[in-house]
Design a protein around this motif. Structure first.
Motif, PDB file in Angstrom:
ATOM      1  N   HIS A  62       0.907  -1.123  -0.133  1.00  0.00           N
ATOM      2  CA  HIS A  62      -0.091   0.031   0.093  1.00  0.00           C
ATOM      3  C   HIS A  62       0.854   1.162   0.105  1.00  0.00           C
ATOM      4  O   HIS A  62       1.673   1.365   1.044  1.00  0.00           O
ATOM      5  N   ALA A 109      -7.905   0.789  -0.629  1.00  0.00           N
ATOM      6  CA  ALA A 109      -6.800  -0.198  -1.061  1.00  0.00           C
ATOM      7  C   ALA A 109      -6.620   0.408  -2.530  1.00  0.00           C
ATOM      8  O   ALA A 109      -6.247  -0.561  -3.610  1.00  0.00           O
ATOM      9  N   VAL A 131      -2.329   0.369  -4.651  1.00  0.00           N
ATOM     10  CA  VAL A 131      -1.686  -1.059  -4.006  1.00  0.00           C
ATOM     11  C   VAL A 131      -1.117  -1.594  -5.213  1.00  0.00           C
ATOM     12  O   VAL A 131      -1.545  -1.562  -6.203  1.00  0.00           O
TER      13      VAL A 131
END
Length: 432
Positions: free
Chosen positions: A277, A298, A301
């Protein structure tokens, strides 16, 4: 053929229009911003008004520039406190679109399907540069968070990155920079940022992060609900009662615990799982009532190739051990290109000196941004150019470092990595 030419002309016209708009926005804000910047520099302390004006400029420029501001907001060790406080508002307080636009986006996402919500709060609980987040209740009574992509944002961000590509190619024409792989760097970094527009990919990343961090009992990632997701809409479980990941929100003991847990989570991603991340700013990470870290987003990522992950881990641990010569060999082996007249011996000596000065430094003493800057300066000076893949692990660590600095000045930034590094394969130098 005619259609292709028309399409190309249309894209060029769009780029020209966006470039013109950026010029108008910067010019308009510069009239107000410049006196504050100059005055702040002369007084060594920018005013709150200067920070507010900078936020307005980045907000007017759009999501690509807001993302830059979000990352800079964590760098209290590099930027004045007042500027960071102002930029910090960009993490979750970007003005939301009108309700009618959000409704239109949701109608498109659920076209041909039953409306899945018994309740839907049209007032966003968070409003970021790419999406707004709304609280809702499903028809079966489950509280959920609904992330809705901003209408039209896809085209704007892609045009911005094309313009950045033009500027980077121009930089590449300068003699000192001709060997720098600007195109590859932009493709990789820009591609990672643009993937934040892909909510299906983010849904998959949430699932993967939940699995990868399951071994950390204090790390929590909301569960996505795939059956309720749609085009430009991501639905996940709603996590209530959260505190912002900020020093002022926690007592002294909780601050130290939160800092160590945040570092451990990032090191787990970097050195063990490889799913990293890169955007853990305070708008994406929180603390719940039990003291657990909660990662709510997210979008940014990326997956590090194993070779890159191994090289980065080997570099990090040998840096912590004070093994400068071996760090130099890792950098040389992983370089994207080496100039014909590269002074490898000079680079080895310079990096060894740099590593020697960082051994055992605490969070308040070890400055990763300064270390990375000196490393890159050594590479440029001696004719080595780093692999673009190293931008991602450095980015995640730089963002984290910016936050950790304010939590626990006694935290040993390097030593905290050792327990995680012990669980991966033995590094190429000495065993731990």
């Amino acid at each position: 053929m005619a259609g292709t030419s028309i399409g190309r002309l249309g894209r060029l016209a769009g780029l020209a229009a966006r470039f013109g708009r950026i010029g108008v926005i910067v010019s308009a804000h510069a009239v107000v911003l410049a006196p504050g910047v100059v005055g702040g520099w002369l007084r060594r302390r920018p005013t709150a008004r200067t920070g507010d004006q900078l936020v307005r400029l980045l907000t007017a420029l759009g999501p690509s520039y807001i993302k830059i501001g979000q990352l800079l907001s964590t760098r209290r060790d590099l930027l004045p406190e007042q500027i960071c406080v102002s930029l910090g508002r960009l993490t979750d307080s970007t003005p939301p679109p009108r309700r009618a636009r959000i409704e239109k986006a949701l109608r498109h996402a659920y076209r041909g399907r039953e409306w899945p919500f018994a309740e839907f709060d049209w007032t966003a609980v968070a409003s970021g540069s790419i999406a707004t987040v709304h609280r809702a209740v499903t028809v079966d009574g489950r509280a959920v968070a609904v992330k809705v992509r901003r209408p039209g944002i896809d085209g704007v961000m892609r045009r911005d990155f094309r313009l950045m590509g033009v500027m980077m190619r121009m930089l590449g024409l300068l003699p000192p920079l001709r060997s720098m792989p600007f195109d590859v760097m932009l493709d990789q970094v820009g591609g990672a940022v643009l993937r934040q527009l892909d909510f299906a990919a983010e849904r998959d990343s949430l699932v993967a992060l939940r699995a990868n961090l399951a071994s950390l009992p204090w790390a929590r990632v909301p569960e996505p609900l795939p059956d309720l997701c749609g085009d430009g809409v991501l639905v996940m479980e709603y996590v209530d009662g959260l505190l912002r990941f900020a020093p002022e929100e926690l007592d002294a003991a909780a601050r130290g615990r939160a800092a160590r847990r945040a570092l451990a989570a990032v090191y787990e991603m970097l050195f063990v799982d490889g799913l990293v991340h890169c955007d853990l700013h305070p708008g994406n990470m929180y603390v719940d009532r039990d003291g657990s870290l909660v990662i709510l987003d997210a979008g940014f990522v990326i997956t590090l190739p194993k070779a890159v992950r191994d090289s980065f881990a080997d570099f990090f641990i040998n840096m912590s051990m004070g093994n400068g010569p071996f760090c130099a060999e890792i950098v040389i082996d992983s370089a994207a290109s080496v100039a014909p007249d590269c002074d490898l011996d000079g680079f080895r000596a310079g990096l060894t000196e740099l590593v020697d000065g960082s051994v055992g430094a605490r969070s308040g003493e070890f400055n990763l941004a300064r270390f990375a800057g000196r490393l890159f300066d050594l590479q440029r000076r001696f004719g080595l150019y780093p692999a673009p893949e190293f931008a991602f692990p450095l980015l995640s660590l730089l963002v984290m470092e910016g936050m950790v600095q304010g939590f626990d000045p006694d935290l040993d930034f390097q030593a905290e990595a050792i327990p995680v590094l012990r669980r991966r394969n033995t590094p190429r130098a000495a065993a731990l």
